[in-house]
Design a protein around this motif. Sequence first.
Motif, PDB file in Angstrom:
ATOM      1  N   ASN A  95      24.214  -5.460 -12.565  1.00 47.46           N
ATOM      2  CA  ASN A  95      24.727  -6.229 -11.429  1.00 47.46           C
ATOM      3  C   ASN A  95      25.963  -5.612 -10.817  1.00 47.46           C
ATOM      4  N   GLU A  96      26.690  -4.812 -11.579  1.00 50.14           N
ATOM      5  CA  GLU A  96      27.900  -4.164 -11.072  1.00 50.14           C
ATOM      6  C   GLU A  96      27.606  -2.755 -10.566  1.00 50.14           C
ATOM      7  N   ASN A  97      26.300  -2.439 -10.403  1.00 52.27           N
ATOM      8  CA  ASN A  97      25.851  -1.131  -9.909  1.00 52.27           C
ATOM      9  C   ASN A  97      26.272   0.012 -10.833  1.00 52.27           C
ATOM     10  N   VAL A  98      26.353  -0.287 -12.127  1.00 55.63           N
ATOM     11  CA  VAL A  98      26.666   0.731 -13.131  1.00 55.63           C
ATOM     12  C   VAL A  98      25.359   1.185 -13.776  1.00 55.63           C
ATOM     13  N   GLU A  99      25.212   2.504 -13.885  1.00 57.46           N
ATOM     14  CA  GLU A  99      23.983   3.021 -14.491  1.00 57.46           C
ATOM     15  C   GLU A  99      23.906   2.581 -15.953  1.00 57.46           C
ATOM     16  N   THR A 100      22.799   1.972 -16.297  1.00 54.18           N
ATOM     17  CA  THR A 100      22.586   1.427 -17.639  1.00 54.18           C
ATOM     18  C   THR A 100      21.210   1.883 -18.128  1.00 54.18           C
ATOM     19  N   ARG A 101      21.088   1.926 -19.435  1.00 51.74           N
ATOM     20  CA  ARG A 101      19.787   2.323 -19.980  1.00 51.74           C
ATOM     21  C   ARG A 101      19.487   1.565 -21.264  1.00 51.74           C
ATOM     22  N   THR A 102      18.205   1.493 -21.584  1.00 52.74           N
ATOM     23  CA  THR A 102      17.748   1.020 -22.891  1.00 52.74           C
ATOM     24  C   THR A 102      17.185   2.221 -23.630  1.00 52.74           C
ATOM     25  N   LEU A 103      17.809   2.561 -24.757  1.00 52.78           N
ATOM     26  CA  LEU A 103      17.360   3.694 -25.563  1.00 52.78           C
ATOM     27  C   LEU A 103      16.281   3.213 -26.528  1.00 52.78           C
ATOM     28  N   ILE A 104      15.200   3.956 -26.590  1.00 51.39           N
ATOM     29  CA  ILE A 104      14.071   3.596 -27.453  1.00 51.39           C
ATOM     30  C   ILE A 104      13.794   4.748 -28.406  1.00 51.39           C
ATOM     31  N   LYS A 105      13.911   4.490 -29.694  1.00 49.43           N
ATOM     32  CA  LYS A 105      13.432   5.444 -30.700  1.00 49.43           C
ATOM     33  C   LYS A 105      12.039   4.995 -31.085  1.00 49.43           C
ATOM     34  N   PRO A 128       4.574  13.317 -51.337  1.00 46.93           N
ATOM     35  CA  PRO A 128       5.740  12.564 -51.823  1.00 46.93           C
ATOM     36  C   PRO A 128       6.820  13.447 -52.434  1.00 46.93           C
ATOM     37  N   GLU A 129       6.466  14.673 -52.847  1.00 51.00           N
ATOM     38  CA  GLU A 129       7.460  15.577 -53.416  1.00 51.00           C
ATOM     39  C   GLU A 129       8.233  16.334 -52.339  1.00 51.00           C
ATOM     40  N   ASN A 130       7.777  16.256 -51.091  1.00 46.69           N
ATOM     41  CA  ASN A 130       8.467  16.924 -49.997  1.00 46.69           C
ATOM     42  C   ASN A 130       8.418  16.001 -48.789  1.00 46.69           C
ATOM     43  N   ASN A 131       9.179  14.886 -48.875  1.00 48.20           N
ATOM     44  CA  ASN A 131       9.093  13.836 -47.862  1.00 48.20           C
ATOM     45  C   ASN A 131      10.304  13.813 -46.940  1.00 48.20           C
ATOM     46  N   VAL A 132      10.975  14.954 -46.746  1.00 41.16           N
ATOM     47  CA  VAL A 132      12.086  15.034 -45.807  1.00 41.16           C
ATOM     48  C   VAL A 132      11.535  14.917 -44.394  1.00 41.16           C
ATOM     49  N   ALA A 133      12.181  14.075 -43.572  1.00 41.21           N
ATOM     50  CA  ALA A 133      11.759  13.853 -42.182  1.00 41.21           C
ATOM     51  C   ALA A 133      10.268  13.514 -42.087  1.00 41.21           C
ATOM     52  N   PRO A 134       9.825  12.440 -42.740  1.00 40.13           N
ATOM     53  CA  PRO A 134       8.394  12.090 -42.696  1.00 40.13           C
ATOM     54  C   PRO A 134       8.021  11.462 -41.359  1.00 40.13           C
ATOM     55  N   GLY A 135       6.736  11.386 -41.106  1.00 40.88           N
ATOM     56  CA  GLY A 135       6.235  10.677 -39.940  1.00 40.88           C
ATOM     57  C   GLY A 135       6.403  11.435 -38.644  1.00 40.88           C
ATOM     58  N   TYR A 136       6.368  10.682 -37.535  1.00 42.85           N
ATOM     59  CA  TYR A 136       6.449  11.271 -36.197  1.00 42.85           C
ATOM     60  C   TYR A 136       7.199  10.300 -35.296  1.00 42.85           C
ATOM     61  N   ASN A 137       8.284  10.780 -34.671  1.00 48.77           N
ATOM     62  CA  ASN A 137       9.058   9.922 -33.775  1.00 48.77           C
ATOM     63  C   ASN A 137       9.807  10.759 -32.744  1.00 48.77           C
ATOM     64  N   PHE A 138      10.218  10.115 -31.671  1.00 57.14           N
ATOM     65  CA  PHE A 138      11.074  10.744 -30.659  1.00 57.14           C
ATOM     66  C   PHE A 138      11.772   9.630 -29.887  1.00 57.14           C
ATOM     67  N   ARG A 139      12.732  10.036 -29.040  1.00 57.55           N
ATOM     68  CA  ARG A 139      13.512   9.076 -28.261  1.00 57.55           C
ATOM     69  C   ARG A 139      13.247   9.259 -26.768  1.00 57.55           C
ATOM     70  N   TYR A 140      13.241   8.154 -26.066  1.00 53.04           N
ATOM     71  CA  TYR A 140      13.231   8.194 -24.607  1.00 53.04           C
ATOM     72  C   TYR A 140      13.986   6.960 -24.110  1.00 53.04           C
ATOM     73  N   ALA A 141      14.317   6.927 -22.811  1.00 46.26           N
ATOM     74  CA  ALA A 141      15.165   5.854 -22.283  1.00 46.26           C
ATOM     75  C   ALA A 141      14.610   5.318 -20.978  1.00 46.26           C
ATOM     76  N   LYS A 142      14.909   4.050 -20.713  1.00 48.63           N
ATOM     77  CA  LYS A 142      14.599   3.406 -19.445  1.00 48.63           C
ATOM     78  C   LYS A 142      15.916   3.162 -18.711  1.00 48.63           C
ATOM     79  N   TYR A 143      16.058   3.708 -17.517  1.00 50.27           N
ATOM     80  CA  TYR A 143      17.316   3.640 -16.770  1.00 50.27           C
ATOM     81  C   TYR A 143      17.209   2.611 -15.642  1.00 50.27           C
ATOM     82  N   PHE A 144      18.342   1.945 -15.377  1.00 48.85           N
ATOM     83  CA  PHE A 144      18.405   0.983 -14.277  1.00 48.85           C
ATOM     84  C   PHE A 144      19.885   0.761 -13.924  1.00 48.85           C
ATOM     85  N   LYS A 145      20.148   0.042 -12.830  1.00 46.66           N
ATOM     86  CA  LYS A 145      21.512  -0.313 -12.417  1.00 46.66           C
ATOM     87  C   LYS A 145      21.737  -1.794 -12.715  1.00 46.66           C
TER      88      LYS A 145
END
Length: 397
Positions: A305-315, A286-303
């Motif tokens: 209806n207008e054929n535009v590349e879209t993604r859902t970002l997940i942290k 608790p005295e050194n709790n900078v950036a605690p835990g474990y996490n990362f980001r990844y994305a799910k990509y798709f097109k």
Amino acid sequence: MGCKDCCGVCLQCLFGYETNVMLVINNKALGALFRLIQLLIISYVAVYVCWIQRAYQETDSVISSVSTKVKGNFLTNSSTEGVHVWDVPEYVVPPQGENSFFVVTNVILTPGQTQSKCPEIPSESTKCDSDSDCVAGHNDVHADGVQTGHCVQYSDTIKTCEVQAWCPLENDGVIPKPAILGAAEDFTVLVKNNIQYPKFNFKKRNILHHINSTYLKNCTFDRKTDPHCPIFRLGNMVKEAGEDFSVMALKGGIIGIFVDWNCDLDFPERFCIPKYSFSRLDNKNPENNVAPGYNFRYAKYFKNNENVETRTLIKAFGIRFDVIVFGKAGKFNIVPTIVNLGATLAFLSLVAAVCDWVMLTCTKDRDYYAKHKFIHADQKGDSMPLSSMETGSYGTP
């Protein structure tokens, strides 16, 4: 003593031969010391060297391979995703790891992102009053995109610099509580571990001989009732590591699964079985709790209806489980046995030297003992104590 006599004594010392004389001393304290030191040496060799260290054995270190398989699913209903069933391909990221696996326990979702322009998330470096506060092409490593040089409205009261990025931007200031995938504590993982000791041509795996398919489908590891089952409930592992799963699931962390393969191969192969233990590996001070835990980001990509590349970002926040295998095997070998027996005999030979030193230094009758311990024999068969030699006479000094 003349020069001739001195030369005779020197020649006598140079070509003389020394042999041990058995001198029996009726001294209870000295006898007790002698036996005590012998007992200590024999106890050290028998208990520590032979029993604990097994120094009579040749040893080899373990070589190991690990694979894991997680099972479980969970249903969520959020304003962002709606009703959603999370299964293994979604919450185990990546699907294959080297001696480790990661289970998602909490997420921040940013759906519908496209390559466009939008206002930056407010901070001290992104707030602005006019376009002059923003620099076109400026790219800060802590920013979400590249500035366009325009100052735009972020809200009714706040303006920020506009950026070219995946928009809308992620806002991870608020972590969902309780954890969205907190029910992951009921998921299970099968840990398959193959080990070998090449020096002894010994191979084994943690799925023991008595484990069949029916047993494997129904068992779960329990230290008291089923310590040999290789299927572990995630919540139980975190609990044995001294942690609360619901708390750890919020920001994630790292749990170590330790597999101990220390084996004595002088016994039958069935006695060589793994022992499991668990511990938290990341820092939660608790005295050194900078950036605690474990996490990362990844994305799910798709097109869309207008054929535009879209993604859902997940942290993704979650728990990484590291499988750490260690062990050493030993088997009787004559070489280390002889070496350690020789060392034991060498130690025992020092006992007499120590007691002699005590006898000739610390006892009140040391002069009397010294007089009878060192005896000189000439070629005529006569003998005299060492004290008589020092006076140059065979009689009483």
